[in-house]
Design a protein around this motif. Structure first.
Motif, mmCIF file in Angstrom:
data_model
loop_
_atom_site.group_PDB
_atom_site.id
_atom_site.type_symbol
_atom_site.label_atom_id
_atom_site.label_comp_id
_atom_site.label_asym_id
_atom_site.label_seq_id
_atom_site.Cartn_x
_atom_site.Cartn_y
_atom_site.Cartn_z
ATOM 1 N N ASP A 1 0.829 -1.205 0.000
ATOM 2 C CA ASP A 1 0.000 0.000 0.000
ATOM 3 C C ASP A 1 0.867 1.260 0.000
ATOM 4 O OD1 ASP A 1 -2.308 -1.484 -0.046
ATOM 5 O OD2 ASP A 1 -2.671 -1.371 2.111
ATOM 6 N N TRP A 2 1.982 1.212 0.726
ATOM 7 C CA TRP A 2 2.866 2.383 0.782
ATOM 8 C C TRP A 2 3.508 2.647 -0.576
ATOM 9 C CZ3 TRP A 2 7.907 3.794 -0.099
ATOM 10 C CH2 TRP A 2 8.298 5.041 0.418
ATOM 11 N N TYR A 3 3.998 1.599 -1.218
ATOM 12 C CA TYR A 3 4.617 1.772 -2.536
ATOM 13 C C TYR A 3 3.599 2.231 -3.572
ATOM 14 C CZ TYR A 3 8.989 -0.402 -1.011
ATOM 15 O OH TYR A 3 10.178 -0.677 -0.372
ATOM 16 N N LYS A 4 2.366 1.736 -3.469
ATOM 17 C CA LYS A 4 1.334 2.190 -4.395
ATOM 18 C C LYS A 4 1.065 3.679 -4.215
ATOM 19 C CE LYS A 4 -2.465 0.428 -5.679
ATOM 20 N NZ LYS A 4 -3.831 -0.133 -5.666
ATOM 21 N N SER A 5 0.999 4.114 -2.965
ATOM 22 C CA SER A 5 0.765 5.529 -2.674
ATOM 23 C C SER A 5 1.932 6.389 -3.157
ATOM 24 C CB SER A 5 0.549 5.709 -1.170
ATOM 25 O OG SER A 5 0.377 7.070 -0.843
ATOM 26 N N ALA A 6 3.158 5.913 -2.902
ATOM 27 C CA ALA A 6 4.343 6.669 -3.304
ATOM 28 C C ALA A 6 4.472 6.743 -4.814
ATOM 29 C CB ALA A 6 5.596 6.032 -2.694
#
Length: 300
Positions: free
Chosen positions: A71-76
């Motif tokens: 989820d963090w990489y998708k957001s970034a």
């Protein structure tokens, strides 16, 4: 629940590298069911859960890290892809906010691969100990096991012979292997959901649970099959830790690939694939369960 299946799978996969060699009855059997029965007969039913301690830690930790980092990489990646829109118009957001197919595909698959790389880097020592304990053959009461006291024995022996580097034996190929697996497993599942929601007929629609489970089962089996030869090599390299130069079968990753191919053929890279595909049911349930908990907690 899948610990017995996992142990049988690892024994089949690593049988040529186990030292001391497994008993004749385990060594001569070819099917997973025959090996399962031989283990129960010789080592007892509880031995099927050998290595389950680090397995529980790995499954809990990897599930949390996989989804958190995904989820963090998708957001970034959103801001990165937005900055590239001018040069690459195909990456622009659509009017409905779902993004172009190329944009969604990049976000899903790249985020999945990076999540896998993050998780295996942090949890590799536990994966290493799980593998060594699962193939620790012999009856505990008869003093036949190498790591009779479990994780503590593995840590002491490997630290004494190889230091901290011993716990990262095979890490290079593992990084590629696990990244490839999560690339398909996490990325593929997320992309299928986004593709479903992005179609004109089902704008912003949600997949039903049965549909999500079917998608999860498909990507789980595809990911496991595609990365399995790499998984075979990385686990065989794990078995080299703690051995002297004369005892080692493989010098490095390339040598391991060549030796398996020459001695065992292509079949050697897929030993234990059958039980591993059975385990995919659990992997699919993890994806669907995460979706459900997320829906309940966030109301999405």
């Amino acid at each position: 629940a899948v610990a017995p299946i996992d142990r049988v799978k690892l024994i089949i996969q690593l049988r040529p590298t186990i030292q001391p060699p497994p008993s004749a009855s385990v060594a001569q059997h070819r099917t997973a069911w025959q090996i399962f029965r031989a283990i129960v007969r010789e080592e007892g039913a509880l031995s099927l859960f050998r290595g389950n301690g680090p397995t529980v830690l790995i499954e809990a930790g990897s599930s949390a890290l996989n989804f958190l980092s995904f989820d963090w990489y998708k957001s970034a990646s959103h801001s990165i892809l937005t900055s590239m829109e001018h040069q690459h118009p195909s990456l622009r957001e659509n009017n409905n906010g779902t993004g172009s197919r190329k944009r969604r595909m990049l976000r899903s698959f790249v985020s999945g691969g990076l999540a896998g790389a993050t998780t295996i880097t942090l949890l590799y020592p536990l994966a290493f100990m799980r593998t060594r304990l699962a193939v620790d053959m012999g009856n505990t009461q008869k003093g036949e096991r190498k790591f009779a006291n479990g994780m503590s024995d593995v840590m002491k022996q490997i630290w004494r012979s190889n230091g901290w580097r011993g716990f990262y034996k095979g890490y290079g190929i593992a990084l590629i292997s696990v990244s490839m697996h999560r690339f398909v497993y996490l990325g593929g599942y997320d992309f299928i959901k986004s593709e479903y929601a992005a179609t004109a007929e089902r704008a912003n629609a949600k997949m039903q649970m049965a549909e999500r489970f079917a998608a999860a089962q498909f990507v789980s089996m595809a990911a496991s099959t595609l990365h399995y030869p790499l998984d075979c090599v990385r686990r065989r390299l794990m078995m080299e830790a703690g051995r002297t130069e004369g005892e080692r079968r493989y010098r490095n990753t390339i040598h391991c690939f060549r030796k398996v191919w020459i001695e065992e053929g292509s079949r050697g890279f897929f030993l234990g694939l059958g039980p591993n595909l059975v385990r995919c049911i659990g992997s699919a349930l993890v994806l669907v369960s995460y979706d459900e908990f997320k829906r309940i907690l966030t109301g999405e």
